[in-house]
Scaffold this motif. Structure first.
Motif, short mmCIF file in Angstrom:
data_model
loop_
_atom_site.label_atom_id
_atom_site.label_comp_id
_atom_site.label_asym_id
_atom_site.label_seq_id
_atom_site.Cartn_x
_atom_site.Cartn_y
_atom_site.Cartn_z
N HIS B 42 0.80 -1.22 0.00
CA HIS B 42 0.00 0.00 0.00
C HIS B 42 0.84 1.28 0.00
O HIS B 42 0.28 2.36 0.06
N PHE B 43 2.14 1.16 -0.03
CA PHE B 43 2.93 2.41 -0.11
C PHE B 43 2.69 3.12 -1.43
O PHE B 43 2.94 4.32 -1.55
N THR B 45 -0.15 3.74 -2.62
CA THR B 45 -1.38 4.51 -2.50
C THR B 45 -1.08 5.83 -1.79
O THR B 45 0.04 6.08 -1.38
N GLY B 46 -2.11 6.63 -1.62
CA GLY B 46 -1.92 7.90 -0.90
C GLY B 46 -2.10 7.74 0.60
O GLY B 46 -1.95 8.70 1.34
N MET B 47 -2.44 6.53 1.03
CA MET B 47 -2.74 6.34 2.46
C MET B 47 -1.46 6.36 3.29
O MET B 47 -0.35 6.26 2.77
N ASN B 48 -1.62 6.53 4.60
CA ASN B 48 -0.49 6.42 5.51
C ASN B 48 -1.02 5.96 6.87
O ASN B 48 -2.16 5.50 6.94
N ASN B 49 -0.22 6.11 7.90
CA ASN B 49 -0.68 5.60 9.19
C ASN B 49 -1.69 6.51 9.89
O ASN B 49 -2.29 6.12 10.89
N ARG B 50 -1.87 7.72 9.37
CA ARG B 50 -2.90 8.58 9.95
C ARG B 50 -4.19 8.52 9.13
O ARG B 50 -5.29 8.53 9.68
N VAL B 52 -5.93 6.13 7.27
CA VAL B 52 -5.87 4.69 6.96
C VAL B 52 -7.01 4.27 6.05
O VAL B 52 -6.94 3.24 5.39
N TRP B 53 -8.07 5.06 6.03
CA TRP B 53 -9.15 4.81 5.09
C TRP B 53 -9.15 5.92 4.06
O TRP B 53 -9.44 7.07 4.36
N HIS B 57 -12.49 3.69 0.48
CA HIS B 57 -13.55 3.67 1.48
C HIS B 57 -14.63 4.70 1.20
O HIS B 57 -15.79 4.49 1.52
N ASP B 110 -9.91 -3.47 -0.97
CA ASP B 110 -9.06 -2.46 -0.34
C ASP B 110 -8.44 -2.98 0.95
O ASP B 110 -7.61 -2.32 1.56
N LEU B 111 -8.82 -4.15 1.38
CA LEU B 111 -8.22 -4.71 2.60
C LEU B 111 -6.73 -4.91 2.39
O LEU B 111 -6.27 -5.10 1.27
N GLY B 112 -6.00 -4.87 3.50
CA GLY B 112 -4.57 -5.16 3.39
C GLY B 112 -4.34 -6.61 2.95
O GLY B 112 -3.36 -6.92 2.28
N GLN B 332 -10.28 12.02 9.68
CA GLN B 332 -9.00 11.41 10.06
C GLN B 332 -7.86 12.43 10.04
O GLN B 332 -6.92 12.34 10.82
#
Ligand code: SF4
Ligand code: SF4
Lengths: 243, 400
Positions: B42-43, B45-50, B52-53, B57, B110-112, B332
């Motif tokens: 998932h790196f 994607t634009g997501m990160n640890n803050r 997360v959805w 989503h 979209d699940l890990g 978020q």
């Protein structure tokens, strides 16, 4: 009977607790991470940590972070950006708005007694052991990240990439969630967490909160300590003093 | 009512195949994106640890919410016994199922670890609203499928009202469950509100009906079937009411939050100084997705005009996606209050950054495409659509 451990009635109940557990013991024993240990994990113990922010320098906290990285093998991800990289334990610098006083502290999973991450996890991958340690079962985690949404401490990380050279005791996996395990692999063998070992023993105390003779129990009886976001009533296993 | 004849569409025209091909490409692109995100991790994607959805989503929850709303038309006919809506019931059930399928596809992919779907199906934590939702979503398929069967099978027709009641109750619970995903997140200032659940229900009414209207008008237009003004005007009015109520709930939600001191921070963020989120809220959600569609539906100059109704529906859908973006991503991005009365100088805090990546957007659009392709195919193979919805058929007592 409820066996919560609010700071106020901590002192009152500690002695009664050992009697209490016999009735509360649920019979479920989570040994996922403890199979090297012959004695089952029970709720006669509650592992916890007391972090004295007055006694920690920034360098000490950096040391705790790198001890954790070294022990658990996170932090060498190559592709993840800064905000994607895991952070099991973080250094925080906090300033009191009124007094201007600055404190430094280490923030990791607080091992809540009422963990929101466990409540929301659809598959039971997030779970709390009988001794209060909160873990993620890497085989059940589907990577939905709902636990990350629910954690009030930003304590959890998502693994964004394929990993190599993992620690034998810590099988991390792409697409799953992870967080501080309170170094359960060491604790179950009678050891102490790596971050605690790296700091001086006055600044970070680890031990059994229920055990009246433990150093952490004794210290908590005498010093002012606090839970972060105590208003949420999660009864955290990690406590702070000097905040 | 006996003069309503349901018939499949022919589905042999060039247009039909072009539509299928176009949607097919979008779905393939989505699957390609999933492969890319899963293969690399998932790196990409634009997501990160803050945050997360992310974008998937937004689409997934939008489609799931819209799905339950699309069933409304059938519910109005079965539960409230409104004859005018009866010929539309079958299509309403079909659109509902298709939208849900699209939404779930996005959610699962979209699940890990989408490969562990079986774990999600076999391991349940009954304390988790998410686990309940998995059961509710699966149940919705069964309940609506049974309902459709009651409508299709002449001998079963007499049970269709009861089945409709069950489906209606189920959809209300389902949307409550979806809204509660956020309502239960005590840690995040933006979410911890009981009003989330009813707000999601009314959002579902509006989004689902907008989809339904577009699909209805397109299928009648493209198959040259008569579609009278009685039906259209009724649906148009309903849509106007729904979107007005959504806006009312949004207003109550934000005003209520402003009143609670602990939430003023996040409210200021969304309403006044949240940069992109503030812009999306006012321009996207409120003006584009609320005021303009209302004007198109009610203003004398555009009232009753089908293209304008279509435009209003499209804007409601876009506005709805933006609304979920603001709720999910904005909620978020705003930092949690870790130390009340203190300022965090280092280590946590600040507004989290997110920009949706192409694969995430493509996965989301793939879900919409899946929903539409399912409807397109099924109306070809089963008799979902009345052969005519002309005014004298739809409402024989209608005068003029
Ligand atoms: S700190 Fe967060 S991850 Fe740790 S137990 Fe509490 S809610 Fe769960
Ligand atoms: S207890 Fe272990 S896993 Fe947790 S922060 Fe300390 S070193 Fe890391």
């Amino acid at each position: 009977m409820s066996k919560t451990l609010n700071r106020r009635d901590f002192i009152k109940t500690t002695s009664a607790t050992t009697i209490g557990v016999a009735t509360v013991a649920s019979g479920i024993t989570l040994t996922t991470f403890a199979d090297t240990n012959k004695t089952p994990v029970t709720n006669e113990k509650r592992w916890g940590m007391l972090i004295d922010t007055n006694k920690l320098s920034e360098v000490d906290i950096d040391g705790m972070v790198s001890a954790c990285q070294k022990e658990q093998g996170w932090g060498s991800e190559v592709h993840s950006t800064g905000s994607q990289k895991p952070g099991w334990i973080k250094k925080l610098k906090v300033k009191d708005k009124a007094t201007g006083r600055i404190s430094n502290l280490a923030l990791m999973c607080q091992h809540c007694e009422e963990p929101p991450c466990v409540d929301v996890c659809p598959t039971n991958a997030s779970m709390k052991r009988e001794d209060g340690i909160v873990l993620v079962d890497k085989h059940l985690c589907i990577g939905c990240r709902y636990c990350m949404m629910a954690c009030p401490y930003d304590a959890r990380s998502f693994v964004h990439e394929t990993l190599s050279n993992q620690k034998e005791h810590m099988p991390r996996g792409k697409g799953t969630v992870e967080s501080c395990t309170m170094c359960v692999h060491k604790v179950d063998k009678g050891g102490i967490p790596a971050c605690v070992a790296s700091a001086n023993s006055d600044a970070v105390i680890f031990g059994d909160l229920y055990d009246a003779s433990s150093k952490i129990n004794q210290t908590l009886k005498t010093v002012q300590s606090a839970q972060i976001r105590a208003d949420l009533n999660l009864n955290t296993g990690v406590r702070y003093s000097g905040l | 009512m006996s003069n309503i004849r349901f018939e499949q569409i022919e589905g042999k025209s060039l247009g039909f195949y072009a539509l299928i091909a176009g949607l097919g490409i979008l779905i393939l692109a989505a699957l390609g994106s999933v492969y890319y995100m899963e293969h690399y991790g998932h790196f990409v994607t634009g997501m990160n640890n803050r945050i997360v959805w992310g974008m998937p989503h937004v689409f997934a929850l939008f489609l799931i919410v819209a799905a339950s709303g699309a069933l409304n038309v059938a519910s109005i006919s079965s539960v409230f016994n409104k004859k005018l809506y009866k010929p539309l019931s079958r299509l309403s059930g079909l659109v509902a199922l298709s939208l849900l399928a699209g939404g779930l596809m996005v959610l699962v992919l979209d699940l890990g670890r989408p490969d562990r779907l079986i774990v999600a199906m076999t391991e349940y934590n009954f304390k988790s609203i998410f686990a309940w939702n998995i059961i509710l979503y699966n149940g919705f398929f069964v309940v609506v499928a049974v309902y459709l069967w009651m409508m299709f099978e002449r001998r079963m027709n007499r049970f269709s009202r009861k089945a409709g009641l069950v489906a209606f109750a189920w959809r209300l619970i389902l949307t409550t469950g979806t809204g509660s995903i956020f309502g239960f997140l005590v840690a995040k200032q933006a979410y911890d509100a009981v009003i989330m659940a009813p707000m999601f229900i009314i959002m579902s009414f509006a989004f689902g009906l907008a989809f339904f209207i577009l699909i209805l008008m397109a299928s009648y237009q493209w198959t040259n079937r008569p579609l009278g003004n009685v039906v259209i005007n009724r649906l148009s009015n309903l849509l106007g009411v729904f979107i007005a109520v959504v806006m009312y709930f949004v207003a109550v939600y934000h005003l209520g939050n402003l009143y609670l001191a602990e939430n003023t921070g996040v409210e200021n963020f969304i309403l006044f100084d949240g940069g992109i989120y503030t812009k999306l809220f006012w321009y996207g959600q409120i003006i584009l997705g609320g005021f303009i569609p209302m004007a198109l539906i009610y203003h004398p100059a555009t009232k009753g005009n089908r293209s304008m109704l279509g435009l209003a529906s499209v804007l409601i859908i876009i506005g709805g996606l933006i609304q979920l973006y603001v709720i999910i991503i904005g909620g978020q991005a705003y930092p949690m209050e870790l130390f009340p009365g203190k300022e965090i100088l280092e280590g946590y805090g600040g507004v989290a950054q997110y920009s949706a990546s192409l694969p995430e957007i493509s996965l989301g659009i793939g879900g919409v495409a899946l929903a539409i392709i399912a409807v397109t195919f099924l109306v070809k193979f089963l008799a979902f659509l009345p052969e005519s919805l002309a005014d004298d058929v739809a409402n024989p007592h209608h005068k003029g």
